[in-house]
Each structure stands twice: as structure tokens, then as C-alpha cells.
Design a protein around this motif. Structure first.
Motif, PDB file in Angstrom:
ATOM      1  N   LEU A 103       0.858  -1.183   0.000  1.00  0.00           N
ATOM      2  CA  LEU A 103       0.000   0.000   0.000  1.00  0.00           C
ATOM      3  C   LEU A 103       0.895   1.234   0.000  1.00  0.00           C
ATOM      4  N   LEU A 104       0.727   2.062  -1.009  1.00  0.00           N
ATOM      5  CA  LEU A 104       1.535   3.271  -1.130  1.00  0.00           C
ATOM      6  C   LEU A 104       0.775   4.462  -0.567  1.00  0.00           C
ATOM      7  N   ASN A 105       1.510   5.524  -0.295  1.00  0.00           N
ATOM      8  CA  ASN A 105       0.943   6.754   0.219  1.00  0.00           C
ATOM      9  C   ASN A 105       0.018   7.363  -0.834  1.00  0.00           C
ATOM     10  N   THR A 106      -1.266   7.499  -0.543  1.00  0.00           N
ATOM     11  CA  THR A 106      -2.245   7.954  -1.530  1.00  0.00           C
ATOM     12  C   THR A 106      -1.986   9.371  -2.023  1.00  0.00           C
ATOM     13  N   PRO A 107      -1.766  10.353  -1.148  1.00  0.00           N
ATOM     14  CA  PRO A 107      -1.467  11.694  -1.675  1.00  0.00           C
ATOM     15  C   PRO A 107      -0.229  11.686  -2.567  1.00  0.00           C
ATOM     16  N   GLY A 108       0.783  10.906  -2.203  1.00  0.00           N
ATOM     17  CA  GLY A 108       1.988  10.811  -3.025  1.00  0.00           C
ATOM     18  C   GLY A 108       1.686  10.233  -4.394  1.00  0.00           C
ATOM     19  N   LYS A 109       0.842   9.195  -4.440  1.00  0.00           N
ATOM     20  CA  LYS A 109       0.462   8.596  -5.726  1.00  0.00           C
ATOM     21  C   LYS A 109      -0.306   9.596  -6.587  1.00  0.00           C
ATOM     22  N   LEU A 110      -1.218  10.351  -5.979  1.00  0.00           N
ATOM     23  CA  LEU A 110      -2.000  11.326  -6.731  1.00  0.00           C
ATOM     24  C   LEU A 110      -1.121  12.442  -7.284  1.00  0.00           C
ATOM     25  N   ILE A 111      -0.183  12.912  -6.465  1.00  0.00           N
ATOM     26  CA  ILE A 111       0.710  13.980  -6.919  1.00  0.00           C
ATOM     27  C   ILE A 111       1.630  13.459  -8.023  1.00  0.00           C
ATOM     28  N   GLU A 112       2.134  12.232  -7.883  1.00  0.00           N
ATOM     29  CA  GLU A 112       2.946  11.635  -8.951  1.00  0.00           C
ATOM     30  C   GLU A 112       2.159  11.558 -10.247  1.00  0.00           C
ATOM     31  N   LYS A 113       0.888  11.175 -10.165  1.00  0.00           N
ATOM     32  CA  LYS A 113       0.036  11.079 -11.353  1.00  0.00           C
ATOM     33  C   LYS A 113      -0.140  12.451 -11.997  1.00  0.00           C
ATOM     34  N   MET A 114      -0.353  13.478 -11.194  1.00  0.00           N
ATOM     35  CA  MET A 114      -0.519  14.830 -11.719  1.00  0.00           C
ATOM     36  C   MET A 114       0.760  15.310 -12.398  1.00  0.00           C
ATOM     37  N   ILE A 115       1.901  15.055 -11.774  1.00  0.00           N
ATOM     38  CA  ILE A 115       3.190  15.464 -12.348  1.00  0.00           C
ATOM     39  C   ILE A 115       3.432  14.706 -13.654  1.00  0.00           C
ATOM     40  N   SER A 116       3.149  13.412 -13.643  1.00  0.00           N
ATOM     41  CA  SER A 116       3.330  12.600 -14.848  1.00  0.00           C
ATOM     42  C   SER A 116       2.460  13.104 -15.993  1.00  0.00           C
ATOM     43  N   ASN A 117       1.203  13.404 -15.703  1.00  0.00           N
ATOM     44  CA  ASN A 117       0.302  13.935 -16.738  1.00  0.00           C
ATOM     45  C   ASN A 117       0.819  15.264 -17.284  1.00  0.00           C
ATOM     46  N   ARG A 118       1.322  16.115 -16.395  1.00  0.00           N
ATOM     47  CA  ARG A 118       1.834  17.418 -16.821  1.00  0.00           C
ATOM     48  C   ARG A 118       3.060  17.252 -17.708  1.00  0.00           C
ATOM     49  N   PHE A 119       3.985  16.363 -17.312  1.00  0.00           N
ATOM     50  CA  PHE A 119       5.179  16.129 -18.131  1.00  0.00           C
ATOM     51  C   PHE A 119       4.799  15.550 -19.494  1.00  0.00           C
ATOM     52  N   GLN A 120       3.885  14.602 -19.492  1.00  0.00           N
ATOM     53  CA  GLN A 120       3.466  13.991 -20.755  1.00  0.00           C
ATOM     54  C   GLN A 120       2.836  15.043 -21.664  1.00  0.00           C
ATOM     55  N   HIS A 121       1.979  15.878 -21.108  1.00  0.00           N
ATOM     56  CA  HIS A 121       1.335  16.936 -21.891  1.00  0.00           C
ATOM     57  C   HIS A 121       2.380  17.888 -22.467  1.00  0.00           C
ATOM     58  N   ASN A 122       3.342  18.310 -21.649  1.00  0.00           N
ATOM     59  CA  ASN A 122       4.367  19.247 -22.118  1.00  0.00           C
ATOM     60  C   ASN A 122       5.291  18.624 -23.149  1.00  0.00           C
ATOM     61  N   MET A 123       5.583  17.327 -23.009  1.00  0.00           N
ATOM     62  CA  MET A 123       6.431  16.661 -23.998  1.00  0.00           C
ATOM     63  C   MET A 123       5.764  16.670 -25.366  1.00  0.00           C
ATOM     64  N   ILE A 124       4.461  16.459 -25.385  1.00  0.00           N
ATOM     65  CA  ILE A 124       3.727  16.477 -26.647  1.00  0.00           C
ATOM     66  C   ILE A 124       3.571  17.910 -27.143  1.00  0.00           C
ATOM     67  N   LYS A 125       3.198  18.810 -26.238  1.00  0.00           N
ATOM     68  CA  LYS A 125       2.959  20.210 -26.606  1.00  0.00           C
ATOM     69  C   LYS A 125       4.196  20.856 -27.221  1.00  0.00           C
ATOM     70  N   TYR A 126       5.363  20.606 -26.641  1.00  0.00           N
ATOM     71  CA  TYR A 126       6.594  21.230 -27.113  1.00  0.00           C
ATOM     72  C   TYR A 126       7.398  20.329 -28.042  1.00  0.00           C
ATOM     73  N   ASP A 127       6.772  19.261 -28.514  1.00  0.00           N
ATOM     74  CA  ASP A 127       7.366  18.355 -29.500  1.00  0.00           C
ATOM     75  C   ASP A 127       8.735  17.842 -29.047  1.00  0.00           C
ATOM     76  N   LEU A 128       8.782  17.332 -27.811  1.00  0.00           N
ATOM     77  CA  LEU A 128      10.032  16.825 -27.246  1.00  0.00           C
ATOM     78  C   LEU A 128      10.233  15.329 -27.482  1.00  0.00           C
ATOM     79  N   VAL A 129       9.262  14.690 -28.125  1.00  0.00           N
ATOM     80  CA  VAL A 129       9.358  13.256 -28.391  1.00  0.00           C
ATOM     81  C   VAL A 129       9.673  13.076 -29.866  1.00  0.00           C
ATOM     82  N   ASN A 130      10.744  12.394 -30.133  1.00  0.00           N
ATOM     83  CA  ASN A 130      11.136  12.120 -31.504  1.00  0.00           C
ATOM     84  C   ASN A 130      10.135  11.158 -32.132  1.00  0.00           C
TER      85      ASN A 130
END
Length: 137
Positions: A103-130
Motif C-alpha cells: 500500500l503506497l501513500n495515496t497523496p503521493g500517488k496522486l501527486i505523482e500522477k498529476m506530475i506525470s500527466n503534466r510532463f506527458q502533456h508538455n512533452m507532446i505540446k513542445y514536441d520533445l518526443v522524436n
């Protein structure tokens, strides 16, 4: 409609859908070679609890501070292991009859998910993925 007619109808619908989607994927893969363009078409699976707290909440502030400082608090990394016995086993004397769950820390999991979504969005938005990193076969 008879059972046989219904089966024929369902098979025809399935074949038409497959043909449509295959043609759409092929078009995107050959014209601009950017499989990320399929993302709007496919629609992102949303995590309702994460989305529910994503706006106007303290979790946004914590996530922003973690990114800005480059620090991930220790208590977000902590976990608790729980051992659950499997039902209807003849003997509980061997480890195979138990199921460990972490069992992982729930707030930590939620914040990780939010950060991951933000990074994924920015990678696509700024064309950082080859384009070669995502190939359609």
C-alpha cells in the motif's frame, strides 16, 4: 431478426469498424508519421480521483513545490506491506498461500500522477518526443 441474421449483421459491423480504424491509423502513420496525433482521436483515459482534486486544491501547490525544489518528500516514498491469506487452501504453512500487497501513500500517488500527466502533456505540446520513438507497425 433471426439469430443467423444477427450474427451476419454483427460480423459486418465489426468488419466495417476495423476497416475504418485501420484506414485512419494508416493515414496518420503515412501522411505525417506522428502517432501522437491519434491521441485526440483515442481520448485519454482519465483517473477520476486525480481529476477531482486537480483544480483549486492543496495538491496542486504541493506538486508545484516538489517540481520547483526538485525534492520528493520522504513520507510520499513510504509504503506498508500487508499479507493476505488466499482462501480455501488446505494448509497455511507455506509462503505460496499468502498474497503480499504493498500500500503506497495515496497523496503521493496522486501527486505523482498529476506530475506525470503534466510532463506527458508538455512533452507532446513542445514536441520533445522524436517521431522514431513511437512507431506504428
Amino acid at each position: 431478426m433471426s439469430v443467423e441474421n444477427h450474427k451476419v449483421f454483427r460480423a459486418a459491423v465489426k468488419a466495417a469498424k476495423r476497416k475504418f480504424f485501420n484506414e485512419h491509423i494508416e493515414e496518420i502513420a503515412t501522411t505525417n508519421k506522428r502517432p501522437w496525433d491519434l491521441m485526440d482521436w483515442v481520448k485519454e483515459c482519465k483517473n477520476p480521483p486525480c481529476k477531482a482534486i486537480q483544480f483549486n486544491d492543496i495538491f496542486i501547490t504541493v506538486a508545484n513545490r516538489c517540481i520547483e525544489s526538485g525534492h520528493w518528500p520522504k513520507h510520499f516514498k513510504e509504503s506498508m506491506s500487508v499479507i493476505i491469506s488466499k482462501l480455501n487452501k488446505p494448509s497455511y504453512s507455506t509462503p505460496k498461500v499468502f498474497r503480499p500487497i504493498v500500500l503506497l501513500n495515496t497523496p503521493g500517488k496522486l501527486i505523482e500522477k498529476m506530475i506525470s500527466n503534466r510532463f506527458q502533456h508538455n512533452m507532446i505540446k513542445y514536441d520533445l518526443v522524436n517521431a522514431n520513438q513511437m512507431a506504428l507497425h
